[in-house]
Design an enzyme around this catalytic site. Sequence first.
Site, PDB file in Angstrom:
ATOM      1  N   SER A 220       0.846  -1.189   0.000  1.00  0.00           N
ATOM      2  CA  SER A 220       0.000   0.000   0.000  1.00  0.00           C
ATOM      3  C   SER A 220       0.881   1.239   0.000  1.00  0.00           C
ATOM      4  O   SER A 220       1.869   1.322   0.731  1.00  0.00           O
ATOM      5  CB  SER A 220      -0.939  -0.003   1.211  1.00  0.00           C
ATOM      6  OG  SER A 220      -0.225  -0.104   2.420  1.00  0.00           O
ATOM      7  N   GLY A 222      -0.292   4.716   0.111  1.00  0.00           N
ATOM      8  CA  GLY A 222      -0.985   5.956   0.418  1.00  0.00           C
ATOM      9  C   GLY A 222      -1.655   6.537  -0.806  1.00  0.00           C
ATOM     10  O   GLY A 222      -2.416   5.865  -1.508  1.00  0.00           O
ATOM     11  N   GLY A 225      -1.779   4.721  -4.242  1.00  0.00           N
ATOM     12  CA  GLY A 225      -2.498   3.477  -4.455  1.00  0.00           C
ATOM     13  C   GLY A 225      -1.762   2.266  -3.925  1.00  0.00           C
ATOM     14  O   GLY A 225      -1.422   2.193  -2.742  1.00  0.00           O
ATOM     15  N   GLY A 251      -5.378   0.544   5.173  1.00  0.00           N
ATOM     16  CA  GLY A 251      -4.622  -0.616   4.716  1.00  0.00           C
ATOM     17  C   GLY A 251      -5.327  -1.923   5.026  1.00  0.00           C
ATOM     18  O   GLY A 251      -5.254  -2.888   4.247  1.00  0.00           O
ATOM     19  N   ASP A 252      -6.013  -1.970   6.164  1.00  0.00           N
ATOM     20  CA  ASP A 252      -6.779  -3.164   6.530  1.00  0.00           C
ATOM     21  C   ASP A 252      -7.938  -3.373   5.553  1.00  0.00           C
ATOM     22  O   ASP A 252      -8.218  -4.497   5.131  1.00  0.00           O
ATOM     23  CB  ASP A 252      -7.319  -3.027   7.952  1.00  0.00           C
ATOM     24  CG  ASP A 252      -6.245  -2.625   8.947  1.00  0.00           C
ATOM     25  OD1 ASP A 252      -5.075  -2.997   8.739  1.00  0.00           O
ATOM     26  OD2 ASP A 252      -6.573  -1.929   9.922  1.00  0.00           O
TER      27      ASP A 252
END
Length: 314
Positions: A220, A222, A225, A251-252
């Site tokens: 990930s 930020g 993408g 992120g989860d």
Amino acid sequence: MIVTVTPNPSLDRTVQVDRLVPGSVHRTLLTRLDPGGKGVNVARALAAAEVPTLAVLPSGGADGARLAELLAPESVPVVEVPVQAPTRSNIAVVEADGTTSKFNEPGPELTAAEVAALERAAAELAGRAEWLVTCGSLPAGCPGDLHARIVAAARSAGARVAVDSSGQPLELACKAAPDLIKPNLAELAELTGNPLRDLGDVLDVAEQLRAGGVGAVLVSLGQLGAVLVAASGTWHATSEVPEVRSTVGAGDAMLAGFLRAGGSGLDALRVAVAYGGAAVGLAGSRMPAPDDVHPQSVRVGAVDKSVSLSGVAA
């Protein structure tokens, strides 16, 4: 079914202010209390999409009971491993422009017997799971290789395994050959001990991890993408986010979207980035529901190795 294991869950309180000024008194604009912890959040996002899931977590004291209570209205089944010390609480302060400052407690200290009980629960449930996801930091009392041990047990039980952690626990888990890891940029750089300057550096590290036994690497990035490096191919996906309200849990949500869409390939990456983008548009650590997610707006293409990572908030 997708089983999530969160050794260090939390109650997550989110406070919104106009601007955080150290040493000042602030009037809050919004306060939320959500169940938290990486694996817990993955299970919440999956449950919202009616994907069969189960969250395994240590539970201690009144805060542990409260965490399970908060998950019930979200239709997240919970397997609680009783522990003596209370479950931790975290605070996130979100400013009007989306800047988020997090204050995370270290969590309870687990006894050797409590750690063993958590491992047993994960191993037993892995036999019923398509995927087992082991996530997050490790509380005191846990061995540094706990995620690695859970990876090995789940693979022996026939489940595919994803890991989302950082530091030594992630490094050791990678040596156990998980099917998928989902680091952010800072966590990936920490594995190497060197800064990652551009997407070319990200690809190099991801390929090294795959050569060491990791099946696929979903990074990930930020506002940039995510990048997926897998046996089936390498892609970069981005999307526009109209408003950043909170980055907590994004992120989860991305990992949940990836698994919901099958856990491999281009289409799963597209859904993953749509989930991450939807999460940052929600207050607190809310997880997106299917109506919040718009994969058609995600752009996917080849990875341009020259793209700079300067200023990326992963």
